[in-house]
Design a protein around this motif. Structure first.
Motif, PDB file in Angstrom:
ATOM      1  N   PHE A 161       0.945  -1.106   0.091  1.00  0.00           N
ATOM      2  CA  PHE A 161       0.029   0.239   0.156  1.00  0.00           C
ATOM      3  C   PHE A 161       0.950   1.351  -0.036  1.00  0.00           C
ATOM      4  O   PHE A 161       0.322   2.325  -0.276  1.00  0.00           O
ATOM      5  N   ARG A 162       1.862   1.165   0.396  1.00  0.00           N
ATOM      6  CA  ARG A 162       3.025   2.259   0.199  1.00  0.00           C
ATOM      7  C   ARG A 162       3.319   2.544  -1.242  1.00  0.00           C
ATOM      8  O   ARG A 162       3.564   3.553  -1.600  1.00  0.00           O
ATOM      9  N   ARG A 163       3.780   1.471  -1.965  1.00  0.00           N
ATOM     10  CA  ARG A 163       4.448   1.550  -3.290  1.00  0.00           C
ATOM     11  C   ARG A 163       3.178   1.310  -4.404  1.00  0.00           C
ATOM     12  O   ARG A 163       3.723   1.367  -5.640  1.00  0.00           O
ATOM     13  N   TYR A 164       2.251   0.816  -4.168  1.00  0.00           N
ATOM     14  CA  TYR A 164       1.204   0.278  -5.161  1.00  0.00           C
ATOM     15  C   TYR A 164      -0.347   0.814  -4.621  1.00  0.00           C
ATOM     16  O   TYR A 164      -0.679   0.712  -3.420  1.00  0.00           O
ATOM     17  N   LEU A 165      -1.225   0.490  -5.475  1.00  0.00           N
ATOM     18  CA  LEU A 165      -2.651   0.357  -5.321  1.00  0.00           C
ATOM     19  C   LEU A 165      -3.153   1.646  -4.573  1.00  0.00           C
ATOM     20  O   LEU A 165      -4.538   1.527  -4.190  1.00  0.00           O
ATOM     21  N   THR A 166      -2.361   2.635  -4.338  1.00  0.00           N
ATOM     22  CA  THR A 166      -3.005   3.809  -3.867  1.00  0.00           C
ATOM     23  C   THR A 166      -2.784   4.977  -4.797  1.00  0.00           C
ATOM     24  O   THR A 166      -1.982   5.105  -5.754  1.00  0.00           O
ATOM     25  N   GLU A 167      -3.591   6.019  -4.462  1.00  0.00           N
ATOM     26  CA  GLU A 167      -3.785   7.351  -5.494  1.00  0.00           C
ATOM     27  C   GLU A 167      -2.204   7.482  -5.964  1.00  0.00           C
ATOM     28  O   GLU A 167      -1.243   7.746  -5.300  1.00  0.00           O
ATOM     29  N   GLY A 168      -1.930   7.658  -7.118  1.00  0.00           N
ATOM     30  CA  GLY A 168      -0.687   8.175  -7.912  1.00  0.00           C
ATOM     31  C   GLY A 168       0.101   7.057  -8.134  1.00  0.00           C
ATOM     32  O   GLY A 168       1.221   7.018  -8.752  1.00  0.00           O
ATOM     33  N   LYS A 169      -0.108   5.577  -7.509  1.00  0.00           N
ATOM     34  CA  LYS A 169       0.802   4.569  -7.738  1.00  0.00           C
ATOM     35  C   LYS A 169       0.136   3.457  -8.681  1.00  0.00           C
ATOM     36  O   LYS A 169      -1.023   3.466  -8.934  1.00  0.00           O
ATOM     37  N   PRO A 170       1.023   2.732  -9.098  1.00  0.00           N
ATOM     38  CA  PRO A 170       0.780   1.666  -9.892  1.00  0.00           C
ATOM     39  C   PRO A 170      -0.562   0.702  -9.418  1.00  0.00           C
ATOM     40  O   PRO A 170      -0.343   0.437  -8.114  1.00  0.00           O
ATOM     41  N   GLY A 171      -1.470   0.238 -10.236  1.00  0.00           N
ATOM     42  CA  GLY A 171      -2.378  -0.634  -9.738  1.00  0.00           C
ATOM     43  C   GLY A 171      -3.566   0.218  -9.025  1.00  0.00           C
ATOM     44  O   GLY A 171      -4.499  -0.362  -8.541  1.00  0.00           O
ATOM     45  N   PHE A 172      -3.512   1.672  -8.890  1.00  0.00           N
ATOM     46  CA  PHE A 172      -4.648   2.367  -8.442  1.00  0.00           C
ATOM     47  C   PHE A 172      -5.640   2.583  -9.640  1.00  0.00           C
ATOM     48  O   PHE A 172      -5.352   3.043 -10.550  1.00  0.00           O
ATOM     49  N   VAL A 173      -6.793   2.301  -9.140  1.00  0.00           N
ATOM     50  CA  VAL A 173      -7.983   2.653 -10.347  1.00  0.00           C
ATOM     51  C   VAL A 173      -9.024   3.269  -9.194  1.00  0.00           C
ATOM     52  O   VAL A 173      -9.742   2.739  -8.532  1.00  0.00           O
ATOM     53  N   PRO A 174      -9.382   4.689  -9.886  1.00  0.00           N
ATOM     54  CA  PRO A 174     -10.208   5.372  -8.960  1.00  0.00           C
ATOM     55  C   PRO A 174     -11.675   4.695  -9.256  1.00  0.00           C
ATOM     56  O   PRO A 174     -12.165   4.135 -10.319  1.00  0.00           O
ATOM     57  N   HIS A 175     -12.571   4.729  -7.838  1.00  0.00           N
ATOM     58  CA  HIS A 175     -13.699   4.089  -8.060  1.00  0.00           C
ATOM     59  C   HIS A 175     -14.732   5.094  -7.137  1.00  0.00           C
ATOM     60  O   HIS A 175     -14.330   5.666  -6.444  1.00  0.00           O
ATOM     61  N   ARG A 176     -15.935   5.167  -7.700  1.00  0.00           N
ATOM     62  CA  ARG A 176     -17.199   5.633  -7.207  1.00  0.00           C
ATOM     63  C   ARG A 176     -17.988   4.627  -6.120  1.00  0.00           C
ATOM     64  O   ARG A 176     -18.320   3.636  -6.957  1.00  0.00           O
ATOM     65  N   TRP A 177     -17.920   5.062  -4.953  1.00  0.00           N
ATOM     66  CA  TRP A 177     -18.439   4.118  -4.081  1.00  0.00           C
ATOM     67  C   TRP A 177     -19.985   4.756  -3.730  1.00  0.00           C
ATOM     68  O   TRP A 177     -20.465   5.521  -4.540  1.00  0.00           O
ATOM     69  N   ALA A 178     -20.670   4.161  -2.807  1.00  0.00           N
ATOM     70  CA  ALA A 178     -21.728   4.779  -2.451  1.00  0.00           C
ATOM     71  C   ALA A 178     -21.671   6.397  -1.911  1.00  0.00           C
ATOM     72  O   ALA A 178     -20.722   6.770  -1.629  1.00  0.00           O
ATOM     73  N   ARG A 179     -22.922   7.059  -1.998  1.00  0.00           N
ATOM     74  CA  ARG A 179     -22.859   8.477  -1.305  1.00  0.00           C
ATOM     75  C   ARG A 179     -23.158   8.294   0.271  1.00  0.00           C
ATOM     76  O   ARG A 179     -23.774   7.381   0.514  1.00  0.00           O
ATOM     77  N   LEU A 180     -22.575   9.296   0.586  1.00  0.00           N
ATOM     78  CA  LEU A 180     -22.564   9.269   2.238  1.00  0.00           C
ATOM     79  C   LEU A 180     -24.155   9.128   2.566  1.00  0.00           C
ATOM     80  O   LEU A 180     -24.520   8.471   3.736  1.00  0.00           O
TER      81      LEU A 180
END
Ligand code: AMP
Ligand code: MN
Ligand code: MN
Ligand code: MN
Length: 290
Positions: A161-180
């Protein structure tokens, strides 16, 4: 408000089983919670209530009180925020449908994540992550992290999670979840209470955080996690102050996922500060007694 004996109850109201991204079955999580002295337990799998009947049965077989639980993924201010629901009817149709819709985009997202990882030389990540999935409806970044540790890309999930899968890192895909507002409405409509999970984790600006709690309350949310495995001791104090400022009940939960990965075990956190009112007072009538 003064400290009451209720503050000292060993409640763990946030943890995961293999029905989402934990590694133990609901029954094994129940056993571990009970073994660690938990008196009031809630299993809060991500976007899913499929383990609730098993968790409750396992808790009661061990003589442990139970609150139904879930942790809903929400998009707020373009960030992912988690809302814990407690004490709801797990068979409520609107809640069940809302959670199914929230889970719905996960497979597409996972395939896109795998494609992005392939670009940086990590092949077959979708198939690899899938081998760690206990519930095919709930493939998550945690499963990718376990696969990436397995193949030696990183030493542990935290490094992933430091190097991948988070915003700006490889493997990150923005996603729309439920609304609050939807998430809070599903929970309260099913008779439960909504709680902002681990607020210190979101990197919100002060204005965004103020908006989160204000809107959350406006939708009918009533609680905030104060003592959680995701907070430092200083953050316990900070969010106890937030609880008082916004007149919210306080919750306590380990966010346990796995015996080796999770640095906070079930039932081992400090008690809530005496300055706050425990969420289990707000939802006492929904506790399923053993
Ligand atoms: P997802 O719902 O697929 O976005 O996955 C989110 C899950 O990833 C969280 O519930 C955590 O279990 C895990 N996670 C997120 N960030 C971290 C991190 N920095 N270290 C370890 N696990 C993380
Ligand atoms: Mn998780
Ligand atoms: Mn969370
Ligand atoms: Mn969690």
């Amino acid at each position: 408000m003064s400290a009451s004996p209720l503050h000292l109850m060993n409640a763990d109201l946030h943890c995961h089983s293999n029905v989402s991204d934990g590694t133990l079955t609901p029954e094994a999580v129940a056993q571990r919670a009970h073994g660690n002295g938990v008196e009031l337990w809630a299993l809060t799998d991500h976007d899913e209530v499929g383990g609730q009947h098993r968790a409750r049965a396992a808790a009661h077989a061990l003589g442990m009180d139970y609150l139904t639980g879930t942790e809903i993924s929400v998009t707020f201010a373009d960030k992912t925020v988690h809302i814990v629901g407690l004490g709801f009817d797990p068979d409520d149709a609107a809640l069940v449908q809302g959670l199914a819709a929230t889970r719905g985009g996960r497979e597409r997202r996972a395939r896109d994540m795998a494609e992005d990882l392939e670009r940086v030389g990590i092949p077959n990540a979708f198939e690899g992550a899938l081998r760690y999935v206990g519930n095919p409806d709930l493939i998550s970044r945690t499963h990718f992290a376990r696969y990436m540790v397995e193949i030696g890309v990183c030493a542990d999930p935290h490094e992933v999670f430091r190097r991948y899968l988070t915003e700006g890192k490889p493997g990150f895909v923005p996603h729309r979840w439920a609304r609050l507002g939807e998430a809070v409405k599903w929970i309260t409509g099913a008779g439960g209470v909504a709680v902002v999970a681990h607020p210190a984790r979101y990197d919100l600006t002060p204005n965004e955080e103020y908006a989160l709690f204000t809107e959350f309350k406006g939708h009918g949310g009533v609680g905030v996690e104060v003592v959680t495995g995701s907070h430092t001791v200083a953050e316990y104090q900070r969010y106890a102050d937030v609880a008082r400022e916004f007149d919210l009940f306080a919750s306590r939960g380990s966010d346990f996922h796995d015996p080796a990965e999770s640095h906070t075990d079930l039932g081992t956190l400090p008690d809530l500060p005496g300055s706050v009112t425990p969420i289990w007072e707000a939802v006492a009538h929904r506790i399923l007694r053993a």
